[in-house]
Scaffold this active site. Structure first.
Site, PDB file in Angstrom:
ATOM      1  N   GLU A 137      12.089   3.961  -5.356  1.00 49.82           N
ATOM      2  CA  GLU A 137      10.665   4.072  -5.685  1.00 49.82           C
ATOM      3  C   GLU A 137      10.168   5.353  -5.014  1.00 49.82           C
ATOM      4  O   GLU A 137       9.895   5.379  -3.826  1.00 49.82           O
ATOM      5  CB  GLU A 137       9.888   2.852  -5.194  1.00 49.82           C
ATOM      6  CG  GLU A 137       8.435   2.867  -5.649  1.00 49.82           C
ATOM      7  CD  GLU A 137       7.654   1.634  -5.217  1.00 49.82           C
ATOM      8  OE1 GLU A 137       6.515   1.467  -5.683  1.00 49.82           O
ATOM      9  OE2 GLU A 137       8.171   0.846  -4.395  1.00 49.82           O
ATOM     10  N   ALA A 148       0.855   1.886  -1.253  1.00 46.06           N
ATOM     11  CA  ALA A 148       1.228   1.668   0.150  1.00 46.06           C
ATOM     12  C   ALA A 148       2.337   2.609   0.605  1.00 46.06           C
ATOM     13  O   ALA A 148       2.818   2.490   1.742  1.00 46.06           O
ATOM     14  CB  ALA A 148       1.659   0.218   0.349  1.00 46.06           C
ATOM     15  N   HIS A 207       3.303   5.320  -9.698  1.00 45.29           N
ATOM     16  CA  HIS A 207       2.564   6.096  -8.704  1.00 45.29           C
ATOM     17  C   HIS A 207       2.210   7.461  -9.301  1.00 45.29           C
ATOM     18  O   HIS A 207       2.563   8.509  -8.777  1.00 45.29           O
ATOM     19  CB  HIS A 207       3.387   6.244  -7.422  1.00 45.29           C
ATOM     20  CG  HIS A 207       3.581   4.947  -6.704  1.00 45.29           C
ATOM     21  ND1 HIS A 207       2.649   4.440  -5.819  1.00 45.29           N
ATOM     22  CD2 HIS A 207       4.580   4.037  -6.766  1.00 45.29           C
ATOM     23  CE1 HIS A 207       3.077   3.273  -5.358  1.00 45.29           C
ATOM     24  NE2 HIS A 207       4.234   3.001  -5.917  1.00 45.29           N
ATOM     25  N   HIS A 228       5.455  -1.487 -11.939  1.00 39.73           N
ATOM     26  CA  HIS A 228       4.341  -2.362 -11.520  1.00 39.73           C
ATOM     27  C   HIS A 228       3.013  -1.994 -12.185  1.00 39.73           C
ATOM     28  O   HIS A 228       2.008  -1.704 -11.542  1.00 39.73           O
ATOM     29  CB  HIS A 228       4.220  -2.510 -10.009  1.00 39.73           C
ATOM     30  CG  HIS A 228       4.194  -1.289  -9.152  1.00 39.73           C
ATOM     31  ND1 HIS A 228       3.396  -0.201  -9.412  1.00 39.73           N
ATOM     32  CD2 HIS A 228       4.845  -1.023  -7.996  1.00 39.73           C
ATOM     33  CE1 HIS A 228       3.578   0.693  -8.465  1.00 39.73           C
ATOM     34  NE2 HIS A 228       4.446   0.218  -7.586  1.00 39.73           N
ATOM     35  N   ASP A 260       1.752 -12.058  -8.705  1.00 37.77           N
ATOM     36  CA  ASP A 260       1.590 -12.796  -7.442  1.00 37.77           C
ATOM     37  C   ASP A 260       0.171 -13.319  -7.253  1.00 37.77           C
ATOM     38  O   ASP A 260      -0.129 -13.955  -6.239  1.00 37.77           O
ATOM     39  CB  ASP A 260       1.979 -11.916  -6.249  1.00 37.77           C
ATOM     40  CG  ASP A 260       1.077 -10.695  -6.076  1.00 37.77           C
ATOM     41  OD1 ASP A 260       0.291 -10.386  -6.995  1.00 37.77           O
ATOM     42  OD2 ASP A 260       1.166 -10.043  -5.014  1.00 37.77           O
ATOM     43  N   HIS A 263      -1.956  -8.677  -7.059  1.00 37.17           N
ATOM     44  CA  HIS A 263      -1.869  -7.356  -7.681  1.00 37.17           C
ATOM     45  C   HIS A 263      -2.562  -7.315  -9.037  1.00 37.17           C
ATOM     46  O   HIS A 263      -3.057  -6.246  -9.446  1.00 37.17           O
ATOM     47  CB  HIS A 263      -0.403  -6.952  -7.851  1.00 37.17           C
ATOM     48  CG  HIS A 263       0.247  -6.458  -6.600  1.00 37.17           C
ATOM     49  ND1 HIS A 263       0.693  -7.312  -5.616  1.00 37.17           N
ATOM     50  CD2 HIS A 263       0.508  -5.195  -6.162  1.00 37.17           C
ATOM     51  CE1 HIS A 263       1.209  -6.596  -4.627  1.00 37.17           C
ATOM     52  NE2 HIS A 263       1.105  -5.317  -4.929  1.00 37.17           N
ATOM     53  N   ASP A 286       8.540  -7.170  -6.198  1.00 37.13           N
ATOM     54  CA  ASP A 286       8.053  -6.122  -5.288  1.00 37.13           C
ATOM     55  C   ASP A 286       7.942  -6.679  -3.872  1.00 37.13           C
ATOM     56  O   ASP A 286       7.084  -6.265  -3.083  1.00 37.13           O
ATOM     57  CB  ASP A 286       6.705  -5.571  -5.757  1.00 37.13           C
ATOM     58  CG  ASP A 286       6.343  -4.233  -5.100  1.00 37.13           C
ATOM     59  OD1 ASP A 286       7.259  -3.559  -4.589  1.00 37.13           O
ATOM     60  OD2 ASP A 286       5.148  -3.888  -5.060  1.00 37.13           O
ATOM     61  N   LEU A 319      -2.805  -2.964  -0.768  1.00 34.43           N
ATOM     62  CA  LEU A 319      -1.727  -3.921  -0.981  1.00 34.43           C
ATOM     63  C   LEU A 319      -0.401  -3.234  -0.675  1.00 34.43           C
ATOM     64  O   LEU A 319      -0.174  -2.087  -1.062  1.00 34.43           O
ATOM     65  CB  LEU A 319      -1.729  -4.410  -2.427  1.00 34.43           C
ATOM     66  CG  LEU A 319      -2.815  -5.418  -2.815  1.00 34.43           C
ATOM     67  CD1 LEU A 319      -2.925  -5.514  -4.335  1.00 34.43           C
ATOM     68  CD2 LEU A 319      -2.509  -6.781  -2.226  1.00 34.43           C
ATOM     69  N   GLY A 321       3.170  -4.239  -1.298  1.00 35.64           N
ATOM     70  CA  GLY A 321       4.194  -5.116  -1.829  1.00 35.64           C
ATOM     71  C   GLY A 321       3.700  -6.554  -1.874  1.00 35.64           C
ATOM     72  O   GLY A 321       2.510  -6.840  -1.723  1.00 35.64           O
TER      73      GLY A 321
END
Length: 404
Positions: A137, A148, A207, A228, A260, A263, A286, A319, A321
């Protein structure tokens, strides 16, 4: 080691990519699924397992996971990887890609050495999930969308010297998938995509603040996945569609989601599903090293990360992960109204397609590797078969399907 015994699982509710087959049976030999059927006449077998009242599903594949059970891939030893892999198998994950965050060359070298030590020997323990490869990543990602991740270790691409520590990861295992999440708009991003594709990498956008046009240019070079979604991407704008708009419009694109409950709002999951269906949506955990440890404060990636009510947060309030397993993600989708075959497909067949290993993994189909889960109503694994080797996770059977 794969056994030549014929193993028959019968009487269960088979979770196929497009439906439930009940009652059905699965015949396994030599670590390979030989036959899947609902025929009344059962084939001969050396070992018969009556799984009536349970779901029978393919093993789950997590293509984006940083750690669990106190283990982080950046600092793990071979023994740590084994402990992590055993934790994952108990939660229904049979294959996974340890995922690095941007790091310095020394840290990358440590991860490479640890994987080179562990992976060639991993098949000796059927009670542990198998590492399928590695997912980087970053570090070629946008400082404007760090999430993050620590921008200190972000890079641009001017020559192969800028990424040479990421190119020599030829771990002696088959398959060994190399995947990278990157931002194509970063200096040298499109040239890097061409270089990595030549070397067999699976690539994803993440990202990133890339424009629609840059995303199209990346797709022409072989990038058709988004990491993600839509976290750590520029928001959708009616005049600047960016990665989000491109991903929703481009029919070649697959996405992965972190279900989750933190996110993404469940209604966002419903919206993406309505636009794209579930054939192109993958689930990821993640997860970070704190997964499985409960709420608390943990030092991860050189900073303190708090976990409160299952939500991760770094010092900047971002956040950081998740602390879920892929099984948790599937259960959340069920709670949000997604049918079980679709939810499981997002944790099995779609990730296998993203990684280019769907010929071997991801479904209960003849010819695929016999990674099989026997699950109760709460999707808790009672039995797991990894490459046809039976792992009994509980002496006392959990509540069968349909039990209140």
């Amino acid at each position: 080691m794969r056994t030549s015994r014929r193993i028959l699982l019968y009487g269960g509710r088979l979770v196929l990519p497009d439906r439930l087959l009940e009652p059905g049976w699965v015949l396994i030999q030599g670590g390979i699924i030989q036959e899947v059927s609902a025929a009344e006449k059962l084939p001969s077998a050396d070992e018969r397992l009556d799984v009536s009242g349970y779901y029978v599903a393919p093993g789950m594949l997590d293509l984006h996971i940083h750690g669990s059970a106190g283990v982080d891939v950046l600092t793990a030893t071979a023994e740590d990887l084994h402990r992590w892999a055993r934790f994952l198998l108990r939660h229904g994950v049979t294959r996974f890609l340890p995922t690095t965050v941007p790091a310095d060359p020394t840290q990358y070298a440590h991860v490479r050495a640890t994987l080179a030590e562990y992976v060639p020997e991993q098949e000796r323990d059927p009670r542990a999930a198998s590492i399928l490869g590695v997912h980087f990543e970053g570090p070629i990602v946008s400082p404007r969308r760090p999430g993050a991740l620590n921008p200190r270790d972000f890079r641009t691409f001017r020559s192969l010297r800028d990424v040479e520590d990421l190119l020599t990861w030829d771990i002696p295992a088959r398959p060994f998938v190399r995947m990278m999440t990157l931002a194509p708009e970063v200096e040298g991003g499109l040239a890097l995509i061409e270089e990595l594709r030549r070397r067999g990498f699976r690539l994803a956008i993440g990202h990133s603040e890339a424009s629609f046009e840059i995303c199209e240019a990346a797709a022409e070079r072989g990038v058709t996945h988004v990491t993600h979604f839509p976290n750590a991407l520029a928001p959708l704008h009616h005049r600047q569609l960016g990665v989000v708009g491109w991903a929703l419009l481009e029919e070649r694109v697959t996405l992965d989601l972190i279900a989750d409950g933190h996110h993404l709002d469940r209604r966002m999951v419903a919206l993406v599903k309505k636009v794209m269906g579930t054939d192109r949506l993958a689930l990821i955990s993640d997860a970070i090293a704190a997964a499985g440890l409960g709420d608390g404060q943990y030092e991860i990636w050189g900073e303190m990360i708090r976990v409160v009510n299952g939500r991760t947060e770094n010092a900047a309030g971002a956040l950081a992960g998740s602390v879920i397993t892929l099984r948790d993600a599937v259960r959340h989708l069920l709670q949000w109204g997604v049918p079980l075959p679709e939810a499981m497909r997002m944790a099995t067949l779609v990730p296998a397609r993203v990684l280019g290993v769907a010929e071997a993994f991801g479904a209960l189909e003849p010819g695929k590797r016999a990674d099989v889960l026997v699950l109760d109503e709460q999707l808790r694994p009672h039995l797991v078969l990894r490459d046809g080797e039976i792992v009994r996770l509980s002496e006392e059977p959990p509540s069968p399907v349909g039990t209140p």
